[in-house]
Write a protein that holds these residues in place. Structure first.
Motif, PDB file in Angstrom:
ATOM      1  N   ASP A 219      20.925  -5.289   6.582  1.00 32.17           N
ATOM      2  CA  ASP A 219      20.381  -4.365   7.440  1.00 32.17           C
ATOM      3  C   ASP A 219      19.319  -3.416   6.673  1.00 32.17           C
ATOM      4  O   ASP A 219      19.172  -3.091   5.413  1.00 32.17           O
ATOM      5  CB  ASP A 219      21.559  -3.400   7.570  1.00 32.17           C
ATOM      6  CG  ASP A 219      22.844  -4.031   8.311  1.00 32.17           C
ATOM      7  OD1 ASP A 219      22.395  -5.189   8.750  1.00 32.17           O
ATOM      8  OD2 ASP A 219      23.954  -3.336   8.404  1.00 32.17           O
ATOM      9  N   ILE A 220      18.315  -3.294   7.555  1.00 28.79           N
ATOM     10  CA  ILE A 220      17.120  -2.433   6.992  1.00 28.79           C
ATOM     11  C   ILE A 220      16.676  -1.427   8.161  1.00 28.79           C
ATOM     12  O   ILE A 220      16.477  -1.756   9.343  1.00 28.79           O
ATOM     13  CB  ILE A 220      16.006  -3.514   6.862  1.00 28.79           C
ATOM     14  CG1 ILE A 220      14.703  -2.595   6.202  1.00 28.79           C
ATOM     15  CG2 ILE A 220      15.484  -4.464   7.781  1.00 28.79           C
ATOM     16  CD1 ILE A 220      13.497  -3.433   5.540  1.00 28.79           C
ATOM     17  N   GLY A 221      16.791  -0.280   7.845  1.00 32.32           N
ATOM     18  CA  GLY A 221      16.563   0.861   8.821  1.00 32.32           C
ATOM     19  C   GLY A 221      15.304   1.494   8.943  1.00 32.32           C
ATOM     20  O   GLY A 221      14.208   0.670   8.086  1.00 32.32           O
ATOM     21  N   PRO A 222      14.833   2.258   9.823  1.00 35.18           N
ATOM     22  CA  PRO A 222      13.346   2.743   9.911  1.00 35.18           C
ATOM     23  C   PRO A 222      12.918   3.391   8.521  1.00 35.18           C
ATOM     24  O   PRO A 222      13.551   4.190   8.022  1.00 35.18           O
ATOM     25  CB  PRO A 222      13.504   3.679  11.214  1.00 35.18           C
ATOM     26  CG  PRO A 222      14.944   3.414  11.600  1.00 35.18           C
ATOM     27  CD  PRO A 222      15.825   2.882  10.630  1.00 35.18           C
ATOM     28  N   GLU A 223      11.600   3.005   8.427  1.00 33.20           N
ATOM     29  CA  GLU A 223      10.805   3.482   7.091  1.00 33.20           C
ATOM     30  C   GLU A 223      11.271   3.148   5.804  1.00 33.20           C
ATOM     31  O   GLU A 223      11.459   3.768   4.834  1.00 33.20           O
ATOM     32  CB  GLU A 223      10.923   5.154   7.297  1.00 33.20           C
ATOM     33  CG  GLU A 223      10.194   5.534   8.606  1.00 33.20           C
ATOM     34  CD  GLU A 223       8.599   5.143   8.595  1.00 33.20           C
ATOM     35  OE1 GLU A 223       7.886   5.122   7.531  1.00 33.20           O
ATOM     36  OE2 GLU A 223       8.157   4.810   9.786  1.00 33.20           O
ATOM     37  N   SER A 224      12.258   1.851   6.057  1.00 31.02           N
ATOM     38  CA  SER A 224      12.824   1.352   4.704  1.00 31.02           C
ATOM     39  C   SER A 224      12.026   0.229   4.279  1.00 31.02           C
ATOM     40  O   SER A 224      11.532  -0.519   5.290  1.00 31.02           O
ATOM     41  CB  SER A 224      14.336   1.146   4.888  1.00 31.02           C
ATOM     42  OG  SER A 224      14.935   2.297   5.270  1.00 31.02           O
ATOM     43  N   SER A 225      12.237  -0.432   3.082  1.00 28.79           N
ATOM     44  CA  SER A 225      11.340  -1.467   2.552  1.00 28.79           C
ATOM     45  C   SER A 225      12.335  -2.430   2.000  1.00 28.79           C
ATOM     46  O   SER A 225      13.325  -1.817   1.388  1.00 28.79           O
ATOM     47  CB  SER A 225      10.171  -1.144   1.786  1.00 28.79           C
ATOM     48  OG  SER A 225       9.284  -0.471   2.657  1.00 28.79           O
ATOM     49  N   ALA A 226      11.978  -3.469   1.833  1.00 32.40           N
ATOM     50  CA  ALA A 226      12.795  -4.466   0.945  1.00 32.40           C
ATOM     51  C   ALA A 226      11.778  -5.548   0.307  1.00 32.40           C
ATOM     52  O   ALA A 226      10.805  -5.869   0.786  1.00 32.40           O
ATOM     53  CB  ALA A 226      13.639  -5.383   1.664  1.00 32.40           C
ATOM     54  N   LYS A 227      11.839  -5.708  -1.168  1.00 33.39           N
ATOM     55  CA  LYS A 227      11.287  -6.405  -2.004  1.00 33.39           C
ATOM     56  C   LYS A 227      11.683  -7.841  -1.773  1.00 33.39           C
ATOM     57  O   LYS A 227      12.801  -8.196  -1.692  1.00 33.39           O
ATOM     58  CB  LYS A 227      11.174  -5.972  -3.355  1.00 33.39           C
ATOM     59  CG  LYS A 227      10.254  -6.629  -4.052  1.00 33.39           C
ATOM     60  CD  LYS A 227      10.207  -6.151  -5.583  1.00 33.39           C
ATOM     61  CE  LYS A 227       8.947  -6.931  -6.445  1.00 33.39           C
ATOM     62  NZ  LYS A 227       9.133  -6.528  -7.888  1.00 33.39           N
ATOM     63  N   VAL A 228      10.620  -8.756  -1.645  1.00 27.40           N
ATOM     64  CA  VAL A 228      10.716 -10.264  -1.318  1.00 27.40           C
ATOM     65  C   VAL A 228       9.630 -10.962  -2.275  1.00 27.40           C
ATOM     66  O   VAL A 228       8.533 -10.752  -2.392  1.00 27.40           O
ATOM     67  CB  VAL A 228      10.329 -10.549   0.243  1.00 27.40           C
ATOM     68  CG1 VAL A 228      10.678 -12.064   0.644  1.00 27.40           C
ATOM     69  CG2 VAL A 228      11.100  -9.691   1.214  1.00 27.40           C
ATOM     70  N   GLU A 229      10.312 -11.974  -2.717  1.00 27.58           N
ATOM     71  CA  GLU A 229       9.559 -12.926  -3.700  1.00 27.58           C
ATOM     72  C   GLU A 229      10.046 -14.490  -3.602  1.00 27.58           C
ATOM     73  O   GLU A 229      11.158 -14.786  -3.195  1.00 27.58           O
ATOM     74  CB  GLU A 229       9.983 -12.773  -5.055  1.00 27.58           C
ATOM     75  CG  GLU A 229       9.436 -11.320  -5.631  1.00 27.58           C
ATOM     76  CD  GLU A 229       9.817 -11.140  -7.222  1.00 27.58           C
ATOM     77  OE1 GLU A 229      10.648 -11.502  -7.848  1.00 27.58           O
ATOM     78  OE2 GLU A 229       9.149 -10.173  -7.736  1.00 27.58           O
ATOM     79  N   PHE A 230       9.008 -15.339  -3.568  1.00 27.56           N
ATOM     80  CA  PHE A 230       9.154 -16.614  -3.490  1.00 27.56           C
ATOM     81  C   PHE A 230       8.265 -17.344  -4.409  1.00 27.56           C
ATOM     82  O   PHE A 230       7.229 -16.754  -4.818  1.00 27.56           O
ATOM     83  CB  PHE A 230       8.629 -16.985  -1.914  1.00 27.56           C
ATOM     84  CG  PHE A 230       9.519 -16.629  -0.996  1.00 27.56           C
ATOM     85  CD1 PHE A 230      10.448 -17.560  -0.475  1.00 27.56           C
ATOM     86  CD2 PHE A 230       9.191 -15.593  -0.155  1.00 27.56           C
ATOM     87  CE1 PHE A 230      11.386 -17.211   0.524  1.00 27.56           C
ATOM     88  CE2 PHE A 230       9.833 -15.142   0.945  1.00 27.56           C
ATOM     89  CZ  PHE A 230      11.068 -15.911   1.334  1.00 27.56           C
ATOM     90  N   ASP A 231       8.867 -18.337  -5.012  1.00 33.44           N
ATOM     91  CA  ASP A 231       8.156 -19.173  -5.945  1.00 33.44           C
ATOM     92  C   ASP A 231       7.830 -20.253  -5.143  1.00 33.44           C
ATOM     93  O   ASP A 231       8.313 -20.926  -4.202  1.00 33.44           O
ATOM     94  CB  ASP A 231       8.901 -19.576  -6.978  1.00 33.44           C
ATOM     95  CG  ASP A 231       9.284 -18.344  -7.955  1.00 33.44           C
ATOM     96  OD1 ASP A 231       8.403 -17.674  -8.280  1.00 33.44           O
ATOM     97  OD2 ASP A 231      10.588 -18.524  -8.654  1.00 33.44           O
ATOM     98  N   ALA A 232       6.247 -20.850  -5.317  1.00 29.11           N
ATOM     99  CA  ALA A 232       5.946 -22.087  -4.862  1.00 29.11           C
ATOM    100  C   ALA A 232       5.189 -23.092  -5.903  1.00 29.11           C
ATOM    101  O   ALA A 232       4.616 -22.558  -6.920  1.00 29.11           O
ATOM    102  CB  ALA A 232       4.878 -21.666  -3.691  1.00 29.11           C
ATOM    103  N   TYR A 233       4.670 -24.245  -5.260  1.00 29.29           N
ATOM    104  CA  TYR A 233       3.935 -25.121  -6.215  1.00 29.29           C
ATOM    105  C   TYR A 233       2.844 -25.964  -5.193  1.00 29.29           C
ATOM    106  O   TYR A 233       3.035 -25.950  -4.226  1.00 29.29           O
ATOM    107  CB  TYR A 233       5.169 -26.298  -6.579  1.00 29.29           C
ATOM    108  CG  TYR A 233       4.374 -27.375  -7.340  1.00 29.29           C
ATOM    109  CD1 TYR A 233       3.866 -27.280  -8.457  1.00 29.29           C
ATOM    110  CD2 TYR A 233       4.334 -28.776  -6.681  1.00 29.29           C
ATOM    111  CE1 TYR A 233       3.318 -28.511  -9.293  1.00 29.29           C
ATOM    112  CE2 TYR A 233       3.530 -29.553  -7.252  1.00 29.29           C
ATOM    113  CZ  TYR A 233       3.312 -29.644  -8.657  1.00 29.29           C
ATOM    114  OH  TYR A 233       2.558 -30.736  -9.117  1.00 29.29           O
ATOM    115  N   VAL A 234       1.614 -26.170  -5.898  1.00 29.57           N
ATOM    116  CA  VAL A 234       0.427 -26.654  -5.413  1.00 29.57           C
ATOM    117  C   VAL A 234       0.487 -28.197  -5.886  1.00 29.57           C
ATOM    118  O   VAL A 234       0.665 -28.397  -7.106  1.00 29.57           O
ATOM    119  CB  VAL A 234      -0.830 -25.865  -5.746  1.00 29.57           C
ATOM    120  CG1 VAL A 234      -1.957 -26.624  -5.062  1.00 29.57           C
ATOM    121  CG2 VAL A 234      -0.640 -24.562  -5.336  1.00 29.57           C
TER     122      VAL A 234
END
Length: 526
Positions: A219-234
């Motif tokens: 759950d993520i409320g108004p004016e709230s943030s969540a940090k998101v990270e992804f790893d990728a390969y070329v």
């Protein structure tokens, strides 16, 4: 002899009349009293309400008793955050087993919190019932009902703190950003990232997500943030240029309906180390056919020496057209310096829904002469299906619904389901599968329907339409159409009931008895 026969006929008629009168008395005592209430199943607003919104509230009032409700007056009282345009309305009579729809415009305060708000409805009316002596009694009643109005709306997401990503062939990299919800709580949210290729026909991704491509947020409320990270390969075989990785945010709104929002993460893949200019970032939001888009490229001098007289040349082709110029100029870039150049492009109305590859030529001159560095970027043309529903045809016991795709994208695996309510029964299947529907196309579905509501009343027909877009994003949209009083009359099936037959028999016997009595009196006077 004739007098005896006449007397016997009269006696029989009088006995039958008395019997029917007794039956009528027994029936009167078994008729249920007036019972006026709110049909909460059919009571609803015409759309999802958000703070500051205006909309129509439909309140369905039903008389489930066996006797009339007369002189009905409805009063609506505002709440702290919901204001009704109608505060009092005289409705009149509501027949047994009938409903009346009360419509009022409501306005939600801009400061209204998310959740359920209550409007108070008071009904004043004359009710009727038979007492123990089978005498019809009138009683003036006043009842109050709580009408809930749900205030919420969809969240609004923004991607923040995302740095330009520049990776080489065979490199692994990490992308990190904050997903901010600017309004309205999103429940059970998750973020998924897909790989990308330089062309739509590639058999495998040039950029692949490492590990899980889904990150659960909750759950993520108004004016709230969540940090998101992804790893990728070329991959080693990736072409140089900018790639757009589709990012999908999936969540449930306050009504527990699943929704999806789509974004794109830009990644630039560089090639040779001896090339001194590179495009490190691309900013171009997905645009629909027939619209305009602003395209911004970040050009960086990846070398140590100053580069002067730089031309950024877009090699556009149909359906993408430059509105002003397809060239931009940078006077100079010092070593490791970066500058942005912007273009405004038009997307033809007949453009397909896909990512278009646009070559970009970086032209500069040094002491060794003129040089051209070629890069490829992607411009995403995106649109959603937009399914509209309406009444196509009405026949006794049968209704035909027309579905039209007003959007610019194909709707795939289209499925429609009519939701049951207390106002009608379906004799056919609730759910009908249609399949794919192109833009500006339509189809119809037929339902066998039996109305429960009687009298002069409008009937809301509720349904859910489900489909996928070109990127296999799932949509589940609640729709509603209102059957007018004329449509309700057209739906009714003409049939005879026992009540009509019994009433006719009573009338006939009463007439026979009266004529027999007149004949008997006349014979007696002779």
């Amino acid at each position: 002899m004739k007098n005896n026969i006449t007397g016997k006929c009269l006696a029989v008629a009088l006995v039958l009349a008395c019997f029917l009168a007794c039956c009528s008395t027994v029936t009167a005592t078994t008729i249920t009293p007036t019972s006026l209430s709110v049909d909460y199943t059919s009571t609803a607003t015409d759309k999802d309400m958000e703070p500051g919104d205006s909309g129509i509230l439909l309140i369905v009032i039903q008389n489930s008793g066996g006797l009339d409700a007369k002189s009905v007056t409805a009063s609506i009282f505002d709440s702290n955050y919901i204001e009704s345009e109608v505060h009092q309305k005289y409705i009149g009579n509501i027949n047994p087993s009938s409903t009346v729809t009360l419509a009022t415009k409501i306005k939600v305060s801009t400061s209204a919190p998310q959740g359920s708000h209550i409007l108070r409805l008071t009904l004043n009316y004359d009710a009727y019932y038979y007492n123990i002596a089978s005498t019809l009694v009138k009683e003036s009643l006043s009842t109050s009902w709580d009408i809930p109005v749900s205030v919420g709306g969809k969240p609004s997401f923004a991607i923040e703190n995302l740095q330009g990503i520049n990776a080489g062939k065979g490199d692994s990299f990490r992308m990190s950003f904050n997903l901010k919800n600017e309004k309205n709580t999103a429940y059970d949210a998750s973020v998924s990232l897909s790989g990308a290729s330089s062309t739509t026909t590639a058999s495998s991704y040039d950029i692949t997500v490492l590990g899980s491509n889904v990150k659960y947020i909750g759950d993520i409320g108004p004016e709230s943030s969540a940090k998101v990270e992804f790893d990728a390969y070329v991959s080693d075989g990736a072409e140089s240029g900018a790639y757009l990785l589709p990012l999908t945010v999936t969540y449930e709104d306050q009504n527990h309906v699943e929704n999806q929002e789509r974004y794109f993460i830009g990644v630039y893949v560089s090639t040779r180390a001896d090339e001194v200019l590179d495009i490190t970032n691309i900013d171009c939001s997905p645009s629909s056919p027939g619209s305009n888009a602003d395209l911004t490229l970040s050009v960086k001098n990846v070398g140590e020496d100053t580069v002067e007289g730089i031309t950024v040349d877009l090699d556009l082709s149909s359906p993408l057209i430059a509105l002003q110029s397809d060239k931009a100029y940078i006077s100079s870039l010092e070593g490791m310096e970066e500058k942005d150049v912007s273009f405004r492009i038009s997307i033809s109305s007949d453009a397909n829904i896909k990512t278009y590859t646009v070559p970009v030529n970086l032209i500069y001159t040094d002491m060794d002469g003129a040089h051209t560095i070629r890069r490829n970027i992607g411009v995403q043309v995106y649109a959603e299906p937009d399914i509209s529903v309406g009444i196509d045809r009405i026949a006794p016991g049968e209704i035909t619904i027309r579905l039209v795709n007003l959007g610019l994208a194909e709707a795939k695996f289209l499925n429609v389901r009519v939701l049951p309510t207390d106002m009608y029964d379906l004799a056919s299947s609730e759910e009908i599968y249609i399949g794919n529907m192109d833009p500006d196309d339509y189809d119809t579905v037929e339902y066998d329907i039996k109305l429960k509501a009687g009298g002069d009343v409008e009937v809301p027909l509720k349904m859910t339409v489900e489909y996928l877009d070109a990127h296999n994003n799932k949509y589940s949209v609640n729709k509603s159409v209102t059957l007018s009083r004329y449509m309700v009359e057209s739906l009714k099936v003409d049939s005879s009931g026992n009540t009509t037959t019994t009433a006719a028999a009573v009338i006939i016997l009463a007439v026979v008895g009266f004529l027999g009595y007149r004949y008997y009196k006349k014979r007696q006077s002779e």
